[in-house]
Design a protein around this motif. Structure first.
Motif, short mmCIF file in Angstrom:
data_model
loop_
_atom_site.label_atom_id
_atom_site.label_comp_id
_atom_site.label_asym_id
_atom_site.label_seq_id
_atom_site.Cartn_x
_atom_site.Cartn_y
_atom_site.Cartn_z
N LEU A 10 0.84 -1.20 0.00
CA LEU A 10 0.00 0.00 0.00
C LEU A 10 0.87 1.25 0.00
O LEU A 10 2.03 1.20 0.40
CB LEU A 10 -0.86 0.04 1.28
N SER A 11 0.27 2.37 -0.38
CA SER A 11 0.95 3.65 -0.19
C SER A 11 0.95 3.95 1.31
O SER A 11 0.16 3.38 2.06
CB SER A 11 0.20 4.76 -0.94
N PHE A 12 1.82 4.86 1.73
CA PHE A 12 1.84 5.22 3.14
C PHE A 12 0.50 5.84 3.57
O PHE A 12 0.05 5.64 4.69
CB PHE A 12 3.01 6.16 3.46
N TRP A 13 -0.11 6.60 2.68
CA TRP A 13 -1.39 7.22 3.01
C TRP A 13 -2.47 6.15 3.22
O TRP A 13 -3.22 6.19 4.21
CB TRP A 13 -1.83 8.20 1.92
N ASP A 14 -2.55 5.19 2.31
CA ASP A 14 -3.53 4.11 2.45
C ASP A 14 -3.26 3.27 3.70
O ASP A 14 -4.19 2.88 4.42
CB ASP A 14 -3.55 3.21 1.21
N ALA A 15 -1.99 3.02 3.97
CA ALA A 15 -1.63 2.27 5.18
C ALA A 15 -2.00 3.07 6.43
O ALA A 15 -2.48 2.50 7.42
CB ALA A 15 -0.14 1.94 5.18
N PHE A 16 -1.78 4.39 6.39
CA PHE A 16 -2.15 5.25 7.51
C PHE A 16 -3.65 5.18 7.78
O PHE A 16 -4.09 5.00 8.92
CB PHE A 16 -1.73 6.70 7.24
N ILE A 17 -4.46 5.31 6.72
CA ILE A 17 -5.91 5.27 6.88
C ILE A 17 -6.36 3.92 7.42
O ILE A 17 -7.17 3.83 8.34
CB ILE A 17 -6.62 5.59 5.53
N MET A 18 -5.81 2.84 6.87
CA MET A 18 -6.18 1.50 7.33
C MET A 18 -5.75 1.29 8.78
O MET A 18 -6.52 0.79 9.60
CB MET A 18 -5.55 0.43 6.43
N ASP A 19 -4.52 1.68 9.10
CA ASP A 19 -4.00 1.51 10.45
C ASP A 19 -4.75 2.38 11.45
O ASP A 19 -5.01 1.96 12.59
CB ASP A 19 -2.50 1.85 10.48
N LEU A 20 -5.13 3.57 11.04
CA LEU A 20 -5.92 4.44 11.90
C LEU A 20 -7.28 3.81 12.21
O LEU A 20 -7.75 3.84 13.35
CB LEU A 20 -6.10 5.81 11.24
N GLY A 21 -7.89 3.21 11.22
CA GLY A 21 -9.16 2.51 11.42
C GLY A 21 -9.01 1.37 12.41
O GLY A 21 -9.84 1.19 13.31
N VAL A 22 -7.94 0.59 12.26
CA VAL A 22 -7.67 -0.51 13.19
C VAL A 22 -7.44 0.05 14.59
O VAL A 22 -7.95 -0.49 15.58
CB VAL A 22 -6.47 -1.36 12.71
N THR A 23 -6.69 1.13 14.71
CA THR A 23 -6.39 1.75 16.00
C THR A 23 -7.67 2.21 16.70
O THR A 23 -7.85 1.98 17.89
CB THR A 23 -5.41 2.92 15.84
N ILE A 24 -8.55 2.85 15.96
CA ILE A 24 -9.82 3.30 16.54
C ILE A 24 -10.65 2.11 16.99
O ILE A 24 -11.20 2.09 18.09
CB ILE A 24 -10.59 4.19 15.54
#
Length: 147
Positions: free
Chosen positions: A99-113
């Motif tokens: 993934l791009s870092f942006w897509d990974a950030f969004i996915m990881d942020l969702g998991v974190t929430i």
């Protein structure tokens, strides 16, 4: 809580978190379940290591009785912990899932929430269920000792 119960609590928490995280990611993304499973197992392992390391360093700088920490200190603690974890896990998620870092950030942020909400609900439920079981066992012992 004794050592065996702490292990039971931790393992139960992590196994359910992995199952629900992987299931959610399978539903909401286009990624293969094996790649998502690998990613979440790596991230869960990183989170356990980060938890130990971060809290060790945090406690070196924030002195005093932990039960006396202010709400502001607790909010700063959570924010720094989660930001640090994201810093380490985003590149891993990007690499494993391509993934791009942006897509990974969004996915990881969702998991974190999700994990933050899950942790609150799991621990609240566990604490209440634990009290119920302890009271139930005490009642049975008291009844058995009377008979």
């Amino acid at each position: 809580m004794g050592k065996i119960e702490r292990v039971f609590h931790s393992v139960t928490f992590e196994v359910l978190a992995l199952i629900m995280s992987i299931t959610g990611l399978v539903i909401f993304t286009q990624h293969d379940i094996s790649a998502l499973s690998e990613t979440m197992i790596v991230i869960a392992s990183m989170a356990m290591f980060w938890n130990y390391s971060f809290n060790y360093v945090f406690d070196l700088y924030v002195k005093g009785e932990k039960t006396k920490r202010s709400l502001l200190i607790r909010i700063v603690h959570v924010f720094l912990f989660e930001a640090g974890l994201l810093f380490f896990t985003i590149p891993v998620m990007a690499f494993i899932l391509d993934l791009s870092f942006w897509d990974a950030f969004i996915m990881d942020l969702g998991v974190t929430i999700f994990i933050t909400i899950y942790a609150f609900i799991f621990n609240l439920s566990y604490d209440h269920l634990r009290v119920f079981i302890i009271k139930s066992r005490m009642t049975k012992r008291q009844v058995a000792s009377i008979l």
